[in-house]
Design an enzyme around this catalytic site. Sequence first.
Site, PDB file in Angstrom:
ATOM      1  N   GLY A  68      13.249 -40.573 -19.429  1.00  0.00           N
ATOM      2  CA  GLY A  68      12.038 -40.028 -20.496  1.00  0.00           C
ATOM      3  C   GLY A  68      12.814 -39.182 -21.539  1.00  0.00           C
ATOM      4  N   GLN A  73      13.123 -32.620 -27.507  1.00  0.00           N
ATOM      5  CA  GLN A  73      14.493 -32.601 -27.146  1.00  0.00           C
ATOM      6  C   GLN A  73      15.574 -32.933 -28.011  1.00  0.00           C
ATOM      7  OE1 GLN A  73      13.144 -34.854 -23.302  1.00  0.00           O
ATOM      8  NE2 GLN A  73      14.745 -33.355 -22.520  1.00  0.00           N
ATOM      9  N   CYS A 126      16.191 -32.594 -15.830  1.00  0.00           N
ATOM     10  CA  CYS A 126      15.843 -32.702 -17.505  1.00  0.00           C
ATOM     11  C   CYS A 126      17.127 -32.730 -18.249  1.00  0.00           C
ATOM     12  CB  CYS A 126      15.122 -31.236 -17.601  1.00  0.00           C
ATOM     13  SG  CYS A 126      14.512 -31.242 -19.562  1.00  0.00           S
ATOM     14  N   LEU A 127      17.097 -33.303 -19.392  1.00  0.00           N
ATOM     15  CA  LEU A 127      18.259 -33.616 -19.963  1.00  0.00           C
ATOM     16  C   LEU A 127      18.348 -32.241 -20.527  1.00  0.00           C
ATOM     17  CD1 LEU A 127      17.606 -37.301 -21.460  1.00  0.00           C
ATOM     18  CD2 LEU A 127      19.385 -36.481 -19.507  1.00  0.00           C
ATOM     19  N   HIS A 168       6.078 -34.674 -16.836  1.00  0.00           N
ATOM     20  CA  HIS A 168       7.527 -34.041 -17.403  1.00  0.00           C
ATOM     21  C   HIS A 168       7.392 -34.066 -18.712  1.00  0.00           C
ATOM     22  CE1 HIS A 168      11.772 -32.953 -16.937  1.00  0.00           C
ATOM     23  NE2 HIS A 168      11.744 -33.178 -18.084  1.00  0.00           N
ATOM     24  N   GLU A 169       7.366 -35.443 -19.532  1.00  0.00           N
ATOM     25  CA  GLU A 169       7.413 -35.547 -21.002  1.00  0.00           C
ATOM     26  C   GLU A 169       6.428 -35.100 -21.635  1.00  0.00           C
ATOM     27  OE1 GLU A 169      10.363 -36.446 -21.829  1.00  0.00           O
ATOM     28  OE2 GLU A 169      10.921 -37.049 -19.861  1.00  0.00           O
ATOM     29  N   HIS A 172       6.801 -31.321 -21.984  1.00  0.00           N
ATOM     30  CA  HIS A 172       7.637 -31.062 -23.060  1.00  0.00           C
ATOM     31  C   HIS A 172       7.087 -30.806 -24.464  1.00  0.00           C
ATOM     32  CE1 HIS A 172      11.864 -30.767 -21.669  1.00  0.00           C
ATOM     33  NE2 HIS A 172      11.738 -32.160 -21.266  1.00  0.00           N
TER      34      HIS A 172
HETATM   35 ZN    ZN Z   1      12.907 -32.853 -19.558  1.00  0.00          ZN
END
Ligand code: ZN
Length: 236
Positions: A68, A73, A126-127, A168-169, A172
């Site tokens: 995702g 991000q 998480c990226l 999660h997304e 964000h």
């Molecule tokens: Zn993330």
Amino acid sequence: MGTPSDRAPLAERVEELLALGGPLPIVAAGEPVLRRAAEPFDGQLAPALLARFVAALRLTMHAAPGVGLAAPQVGVGLRIAVIEDPAPVPEEVRAARGRVPQPFRVLVNPSYEPVGAARAAFFEGCLSVPGWQAVVARHAEVRLRARDEHGRAVDEVFTGWPARIVQHETDHLDGTLYLDRAELRSLASNASMADLWSQPTPERAASALGFELPGRPGRPGRPGPSGSPGLPGSAS
Ligand code: ZN
């Protein structure tokens, strides 16, 4: 929050990012854009630009790789995210985590609410927080309301790992990182994860690191039967 004067710069920012070509740079924790509520999408990007931006988000998610990616991000404060998970995991992991394949989806202006009280606790990463993972107890099932990239309404219930990705997304887009919801005693480097905590469930990690899983108050991390396909946290 959007004001007319914000609009041109957002589209310009996206054009600049796309001009870089290839996967977009992912911003890391510490960047204020990850801590602000993203602006609802309301045509700030013309349809052709939106389509190019979504394609770039997908490319960036694949390249990372991740399951995702939310627009903040890549430094764009719009309520847009993409999700996709081919779920290349062993059957044991699939069963324990509900990690079933999730086709590519675009979530525009998403919001979610829990369905029922069950929670599921698993390691996630998480990226934008590279190198680390931690256990997060999340709603086991959520109802997602959103628009797709064509403006069509989405109203759908997600369970298992896709429910985790959706939460999660969407978080964000509200300026929330998974660490805000995580059991911090579970924080583990990617190297520790590979060496020690690759089991389908985090029960052994809970016991060894000293944190509790939902539904087991007062019995922090008592290890379950080896290889148990039980869902920690799904039964309350
Ligand atoms: Zn993330």
